[in-house]
Every structure is written in C-alpha cells, then in structure tokens.
Design an enzyme around this catalytic site. Structure first.
Site, PDB file in Angstrom:
ATOM      1  N   ASP A 100       0.629  -1.396  -0.175  1.00 48.00           N
ATOM      2  CA  ASP A 100       0.113  -0.054  -0.405  1.00 48.00           C
ATOM      3  C   ASP A 100       0.883   1.161  -0.007  1.00 48.00           C
ATOM      4  OD1 ASP A 100      -3.184   0.566   1.819  1.00 48.00           O
ATOM      5  OD2 ASP A 100      -1.954   1.926   0.481  1.00 48.00           O
ATOM      6  N   ASP A 330     -11.282   1.024   6.412  1.00 50.78           N
ATOM      7  CA  ASP A 330     -12.423   2.539   6.167  1.00 50.78           C
ATOM      8  C   ASP A 330     -13.628   2.470   5.911  1.00 50.78           C
ATOM      9  OD1 ASP A 330      -9.829   3.506   3.780  1.00 50.78           O
ATOM     10  OD2 ASP A 330      -9.858   4.100   5.758  1.00 50.78           O
TER      11      ASP A 330
HETATM   12  O1  TEU Z   1      -8.717   6.359   1.600  1.00 47.75           O
HETATM   13  C1  TEU Z   1      -9.006   7.883   1.904  1.00 47.75           C
HETATM   14  C2  TEU Z   1     -11.272   7.252   1.630  1.00 47.75           C
HETATM   15  O2  TEU Z   1     -11.616   8.120   0.899  1.00 47.75           O
HETATM   16  C3  TEU Z   1     -11.248   7.404   3.371  1.00 47.75           C
HETATM   17  O3  TEU Z   1     -10.519   7.468   4.238  1.00 47.75           O
HETATM   18  C4  TEU Z   1     -12.721   7.616   2.926  1.00 47.75           C
HETATM   19  O4  TEU Z   1     -12.511   8.977   2.805  1.00 47.75           O
HETATM   20  C5  TEU Z   1     -12.769   8.037   4.268  1.00 47.75           C
HETATM   21  O5  TEU Z   1     -12.308   7.095   5.806  1.00 47.75           O
HETATM   22  C6  TEU Z   1     -14.293   7.937   4.786  1.00 47.75           C
HETATM   23  O6  TEU Z   1     -14.527   8.464   6.069  1.00 47.75           O
HETATM   24  C7  TEU Z   1      -7.225   6.367   2.284  1.00 47.75           C
HETATM   25  C8  TEU Z   1      -6.732   5.943   3.280  1.00 47.75           C
HETATM   26  O7  TEU Z   1      -7.746   3.879   2.754  1.00 47.75           O
HETATM   27  C9  TEU Z   1      -7.268   5.593   4.740  1.00 47.75           C
HETATM   28  O8  TEU Z   1      -6.731   4.852   5.521  1.00 47.75           O
HETATM   29  C10 TEU Z   1      -6.735   6.584   5.295  1.00 47.75           C
HETATM   30  O9  TEU Z   1      -7.239   7.787   6.101  1.00 47.75           O
HETATM   31  C11 TEU Z   1      -6.396   7.858   3.641  1.00 47.75           C
HETATM   32  O10 TEU Z   1      -6.750   7.901   2.744  1.00 47.75           O
HETATM   33  C12 TEU Z   1      -5.037   9.505   3.682  1.00 47.75           C
HETATM   34  O11 TEU Z   1      -4.170   8.685   3.479  1.00 47.75           O
END
Ligand code: TEU
Ligand code: CA
Length: 549
Positions: A100, A330
């Site tokens: 990732d 997420d």
């Molecule tokens: O997630 C981006 C994203 O779209 C999600 O964070 C989503 O917007 C949010 O959780 C909805 O509430 C990526 C990663 O998967 C996430 O874990 C990170 O926090 C984020 O980017 C920032 O890097």
C-alpha cells in the site's frame, strides 16, 4: 472484443491491516513476525494475494497512511529483514504481496517537509503546496476529509500548506517534477525487492486544480469528485509513472478511487490507457454519506448497491476492470453494514462472500470477514483510536451534536469497527497479543474466533474456501459476462455469469423475509448454498444459492 486474460483478474486479494492482525512480541501492536506466524492460516483460506496496509516508518497520526520514510519499515512492525522474510514466506506459499503506497501526501515528519517548512526558498519548499492566507483566513474554503480546513498555517513562513487529510499529512506537489522523480524511485525500490504490485492510496487526488478556488458544493462527496479528484494532470502523472517504472514489471496496480465515477473510471483502467490495472471505486462505500460526510448519514439500501454494481459493470464493459469488495480498513464490517450481525450473522456473512466472489472483478476480502467478524460498540469515545473519529467528534459536539448521539454514529460508521484486533481464539485479548492491545478487542471474540470457526466445518471460513476453490475452477466467474435477472422482490439479487463454457446462476435474498422467485431452475445443478431449503421456489431469509449448467 474478448476480455484480456490476466493473473490479477483471476486471483483474490486478502487485505491485512498489520496493526490489528497478530502481535508477536507483546507490545500490543500487530507486526510482521505476527503475520509470518499466520501465513499458513491465510494460505489455507485459499486466497492468492496479500494486500498489506502501510508498514513504512510513520508517526501513526493516521495509522501509517502518513509516511515519514518510504524506504523503511516502521520499528513497531519490525525490520527490513522481517519484511524480506515475510515476502519470501508469501512467495514460498505461492502467494503474492501487494504493498500500500501513499503518494498524495507524506507525513509532516518526513525529512522533505521538515526542510520545506524552514523557509520560503528552501529547496524542498515546492515538494508541498503553500499559499498565502486571505485576511487571516485559509486560502480557500476547502475542507479536510477528516474535518476542519484543508489548510494549516505555518507561522515561520507566514503561509498555509494544503492537507486534504489531517494536518500531519501535507499534500505532495506533483506539479514538481522532482517530487515525481522521487516517487518513481520509491516505486522502483520496492518493485526491485520483488513485490507483486501496489495499492495506490487516493491516487485520483494527486493533480490539484491550481486556481484553488472556493467551492460552493454542499455535499462533501461532490467536493471529492468534482474538486479534489480527477484533476487536470492526473492521467499525465499516472501514465508517466507507468512509462517510467510500472510497465517494466509483471505486477498489479490498483488505485483507491475516492471521487472516481463511472464516467471517469475507464480513464484510469482502460486496457489501452497505460495507467492502472484496476480501481477500488468507492461509490457503494460512500452511500449514506450526507453533506457533512459519513457522520451525517442519509438513507440508502440494497437498491442503490445493485444499481451501482450494474452501472459499474456497464461502465467497464470488456475494456476496464474494478475490484469487488464490501468493506476494508476504512468502512464498517460488511456483515454489520450490509448483512445482519444478529440472528443471521453466519448466513449473511456467507451470502456476502458469495456476492463478492461471483460478481465480475478482482475480489478483495478484508481480514476477519472469513470469521464473520462484526462491528464493535465501545462504551466511550476514549476507547476509539481513529483520527477521523476524534476529529469529527470534536467538530460535531462543538456544533450541537451530543457526545452520546455522536458515539452512536461512531458505532455505525466509524473506521475502528474494522480495526479491532483479529480474533484468533478465546484466550485473553482473543489471542491477538500477550500485552495490552493498542485498541480493545471486540468483546464478542468469545463467540467469534478463528479457533472455533476452524473447528466448525459449516463455518463462514469453509464457505469462503469452497467458493474460492469453485472460482479457481470456473473461469466463467472471472471472464464471463454478467446480467441481472429481474425478480418481483427488491429483496432479491439474482444474476447470471455466462460464457461459451457454462452459465452460473447466483440467487441472493439480502433480507429477513422469505420470498418467492420465478427463475426456471430446469437444467441447473445446485453447487453451493448457505442453508437447507426444501422449497426451491422460495429464498429464505439471507439464503444464497449458486447453480451451474
Ligand atoms: O482513504 C481515503 C478515503 O477515501 C477514505 O479515507 C474515506 O474517505 C474515509 O475513510 C471515509 O470516511 C485512504 C486510506 O484508505 C485511509 O485509511 C486514509 O486515512 C486516507 O486515504 C488518507 O491516507
Ligand atoms: Ca508487536
């Protein structure tokens, strides 16, 4: 035109969130040696690719999605030697490793940012995005994904810097060719170590609309799609990465795509685009997010989910590719959000497994789904760890939402629902750690844990195994076409996958009610189901059936 055959279309991903997977040294934090201890468990499930959430050096403001050294392993997770052992262990078992990477932003503790903030003319200044404020306010009204302004003031140089996520995640300036060069060299570093591909975090955000104009859009989902994502040079950048590095390796690339719509999807993953292999679009994940985001919920249901799956199938056609998933690190546990984590927890977990593994796309399973793990309901906001939760707790309780009301929203929508430790057995902390876990274990581990599940031949785990084995055998589930079969009840999701080899019929009742259907089952053999039902003209609550002819 027939679909190109590729290993990354056929193989199934299993996502590991390292912090919560298995702790080998008693510090309460999952680590690489802990993953190595469980590689046979993962292999036994029958998956092919392990997607590892970030394990690079990080201050963990956002649990590793804030990287402070892209070429190192975070000491909490282990050493580069541990990583090499993990990669070797994965390859020895005939599996692959997807790393990732987060290139939209770094940590504010990255050496680049430490330098950049020193002075306006620092050589690293333009690795990030700086703007003068407006009469003491931020440069525009953009808001962070995690609440508050998307700008933070840096007094030393009297300018604001952009951070679409937390203020400890400053956005990198992809306009700067030096930044792009650094990134391509990081990509090459990991590919030369022998990994099998990347999941690219929020890749559609990397090209900014340089006028940085205020937005009048009300809904945050619209801001993501129309202001933050799909910027003017996003394809130029991804294509450049492809030409410079990616094309020289037999790997897979999947872009996490907040804001990528069915209209823009093929621009990223069209076979002729020389960009990415596939995307995790988030249209179904963002369902229910009201104007202020997930903690401002609006109604939605299975009708919306099925519409989106149809629209994405149409949008991709034979020219592009997506991943099929119903949760990740997420979003809430899919059995709680889309299934039933009460009476029908096991049945609905199996139904969701059948759906994820029979729609067209690269299936992705999040750790613990194979156990039927469900959401957690901690009693206090203090039990939660997610920066998104805490930022919004502050924002919502300062604007009229009571703490108890917000806690209920966290129970339903918070990301820590999927970040509680894997539940391995009934021992203390579910066998995840001998220390104090960084986040409490879901108290339901006494009823839901791998030891009990593996001892039960009728468990969710073995249902996944059967489905995975069936999918390996039946390439119609990979490359076959797909069509929905209309049914009287909106509680049913019935569809076919078909090609010249065979027809596979999938029947799902995603409700608590029994429904009749009018599908002619003549000539179909029942291959897999999650319950016994003597009346095949009906589908019982949360019943799923897979037929072949
Ligand atoms: O997630 C981006 C994203 O779209 C999600 O964070 C989503 O917007 C949010 O959780 C909805 O509430 C990526 C990663 O998967 C996430 O874990 C990170 O926090 C984020 O980017 C920032 O890097
Ligand atoms: Ca540990």
């Amino acid at each position: 035109m027939s679909i190109e055959k590729k290993w990354w279309k056929e193989e199934v991903i299993y996502q590991i969130y390292p912090r919560s997977f298995n702790d080998s040294n008693g510090d309460g934090i999952g680590d690489i040696q802990g993953i190595i201890q469980k590689l046979d468990y993962v292999k036994n499930l029958g998956v092919d690719i392990i997607w590892l959430s970030p394990i690079y050096k990080s201050p963990n403001d956002d649990n590793g999605y804030d990287i402070s050294d892209y070429r190192s392993i975070h000491p909490e997770f282990g050493t580069m030697q541990d990583f090499d052992e993990l990669l070797d262990g994965i390859h020895k078992r005939g599996m692959r490793l997807l790393m990732d990477v987060v290139f939209n932003h770094s940590s504010d503790e990255h050496a680049w940012f430490e330098e950049a903030k020193k002075s306006i003319d620092n050589p690293y200044r333009d690795y990030y995005i700086w703007k003068k404020g407006k009469d003491g306010d931020p440069p525009n009204n953009w808001r962070s994904f995690f609440g508050g302004s998307a700008w933070d003031y840096e007094p030393n140089t009297d300018e604001y810097y952009l951070h679409l996520f937390t203020k400890k995640q400053p956005d990198l300036n992809w306009e700067n060719p030096k930044v792009r060069k650094e990134i391509y060299s990081i990509v090459k570093f990991w590919l030369d170590k022998g990994i099998d591909g990347f999941r690219m975090d929020v890749i559609p955000l990397i090209s900014k609309r340089l006028d940085f104009a205020d937005t009048s859009l009300e809904s945050f989902n619209d801001v993501v799609a129309q202001v933050y994502s799909n910027g003017p040079r996003v394809h130029e950048y991804i294509n450049e990465m492809y030409e410079e590095v990616l094309q020289h390796y037999d790997i897979m690339t999947v872009g996490e795509g907040p804001g990528i719509t069915t209209q823009t999807g093929l621009d990223y993953v069209g076979h002729d685009r020389r960009e990415l292999n596939m995307i995790f679009h988030l249209d179904h994940m963002f369902l229910g997010h009201g104007p202020r985001g997930k903690f401002d919920p609006i109604p939605y249901g299975w009708t919306d989910i099925k519409r989106l799956f149809s629209e994405w199938h149409e949008a991709m056609g034979d020219s592009g590719w997506i991943s099929i998933f119903m949760d990740n690190h997420d979003f809430p546990r899919m059995v709680s959000r889309f299934g039933d984590d009460g009476t029908y927890r096991i049945e609905s977990a199996k139904l969701l497994a059948m759906m994820v593994l029979t729609l067209r796309g690269t299936a992705c399973i999040y750790q613990g789904s194979e156990l039927g793990m469900s959401n957690v309901k901690f009693d206090s906001i203090e039990d939660y760890r997610d920066v998104e939760t805490h930022n919004y707790f502050k924002e919502f309780t300062e604007t009229g939402t009571s703490p108890d009301e917000f806690l209920k929203l966290v129970h339903e929508h918070g990301r820590d629902n999927v970040r509680t430790p894997m539940q391995w057995n009934k021992s203390k902390h579910a066998g995840f750690t001998n220390g104090e876990p960084w986040i409490n274990v879901n108290p339901n581990y006494l009823d839901i844990n791998a030891e009990d599940v593996l001892a039960d031949k009728d468990s969710v785990f073995y249902f996944y195994r059967e489905l995975l084995a069936f999918r390996k055998k039946e390439k119609t589930l990979i490359y076959g076409d797909w069509k929905i079969i209309e049914s009287q009840s909106s509680d049913l999701f019935i569809y076919e996958r078909f090609d010249s080899n065979c027809n596979i019929l999938v029947m799902l009742n995603h409700s608590d009610h029994t429904h009749t259907h009018d599908v002619i089952l003549e000539g179909y053999d029942l291959c897999l189901t999650n319950m016994t039902n003597d009346d095949v003209a009906t589908l019982l609550p949360w019943e799923c059936r897979l037929y072949k002819k």
